[in-house]
Design an enzyme around this catalytic site. Sequence first.
Site, mmCIF file in Angstrom:
data_model
loop_
_atom_site.group_PDB
_atom_site.id
_atom_site.type_symbol
_atom_site.label_atom_id
_atom_site.label_comp_id
_atom_site.label_asym_id
_atom_site.label_seq_id
_atom_site.Cartn_x
_atom_site.Cartn_y
_atom_site.Cartn_z
ATOM 1 N N CYS A 125 0.831 -1.211 0.000
ATOM 2 C CA CYS A 125 0.000 0.000 0.000
ATOM 3 C C CYS A 125 0.862 1.257 0.000
ATOM 4 O O CYS A 125 1.335 1.695 1.046
ATOM 5 C CB CYS A 125 -0.921 -0.009 1.211
ATOM 6 S SG CYS A 125 -1.923 1.477 1.328
ATOM 7 N N CYS A 153 -0.472 4.105 2.141
ATOM 8 C CA CYS A 153 -0.301 3.951 3.592
ATOM 9 C C CYS A 153 1.154 4.222 4.002
ATOM 10 O O CYS A 153 1.406 4.816 5.035
ATOM 11 C CB CYS A 153 -0.646 2.540 4.044
ATOM 12 S SG CYS A 153 -2.077 1.830 3.283
ATOM 13 N N ASP A 154 2.096 3.739 3.214
ATOM 14 C CA ASP A 154 3.480 3.665 3.681
ATOM 15 C C ASP A 154 4.477 4.563 2.949
ATOM 16 O O ASP A 154 5.621 4.678 3.375
ATOM 17 C CB ASP A 154 3.956 2.205 3.596
ATOM 18 C CG ASP A 154 3.085 1.287 4.440
ATOM 19 O OD1 ASP A 154 2.591 1.744 5.481
ATOM 20 O OD2 ASP A 154 2.887 0.131 4.047
#
Length: 307
Positions: free
Chosen positions: A131, A134-135
Amino acid sequence: MHQVVIIGSGCAGNTAAIYAARASLSPLVISGHEPGGQLSLTTEVENFPGFPEGIQGPQLVENMKQQAIRFGAEYRDGKVEEADLSKRPFRLRIEDEWIETRTLIIASGASARWLGLPNEQKLIGHGVSSCATCDGFFYKEKKIMVIGGGDSAMEEATFLTKFGSEVSIVHRRDEFRASKIMLDRAKANPKIKWLTHTVVEDILDVEKGYVTGVKLKNVKSGETWEQDVDGFFLAIGHIPNTKPFAGQIELDDEGYIISKGGARTNIHGVFHAGDVQDRVYRQAITASGAGCMAAIEAERLLEGEEH
Ligand code: NAP
């Protein structure tokens, strides 16, 4: 007993919930192991009609959820572990509790695929991610690698250039599944480097406890080498979330639900919506459309049984 239970809270599940709630069916939505579905893992959505300036994926999916709640939909955390669809009412186990429903809409989507490398799972959250949204933030001025040749790989690589000092796309062929617009956008980005005909043999370094590099192989020349990498992002497609229904709902070779027309499955009263069945379009708008169809079919079935 519930009238309608909807499994999954992505675009398909939320739209089904809006329609079922407006039909006064008080649907119960089981949020699943990835609440909000794929949109919650994405950034800017530019192609969902009605948002000329675009909208953030997580915001769009949250808006849908609030819209469903406004009309009486109920959301419950958790995922379906087991299902008995042999007769109606259908029975579903969520953690330790069994619930019953007259109709069921399966909108459980599809989850990220992994390469299955020896060190991949050990380094998830320590440099390995599926992701970018997300990261990506954790890799400011770092070396980033994205695996895959589809739209996801292009989208994630382009997004990650906001953070990384460089972003390499590793793809096992030199032809790309990605749509022309996404590929062209990535190709025009000077921060993106391309490694085609290349596969990842392993990820380093488990001893250190975080990603330091990868072992790569050119599948044409057979050449192997190591390359320094800090962030390793998988974008190699998805696997449909149909495990609890295997052996009951008819699935294809890869586990996607086989549609029996409209939103119907092989079981009367069980409907499909979104990526759990759709391996072709997989868009937010098609998932929403499918959720609408499933809810209308569930409503008509229930209405027919009242008379
Ligand atoms: P995809 O189109 O199925 O592409 C997966 C890519 O991963 C392919 O290039 C495939 O290589 C590669 N791959 C698969 N397994 C692999 C393995 N074991 N080792 C190495 N490479 C592997 O998946 P996606 O990119 O996630 O896209 C899925 C759908 O969502 C598509 O319909 C796409 O258009 C849509 N999507 C749209 C947007 C957007 O419009 N904003 C964004 C993301 C996704 P091969 O080509 O060699 O098989």
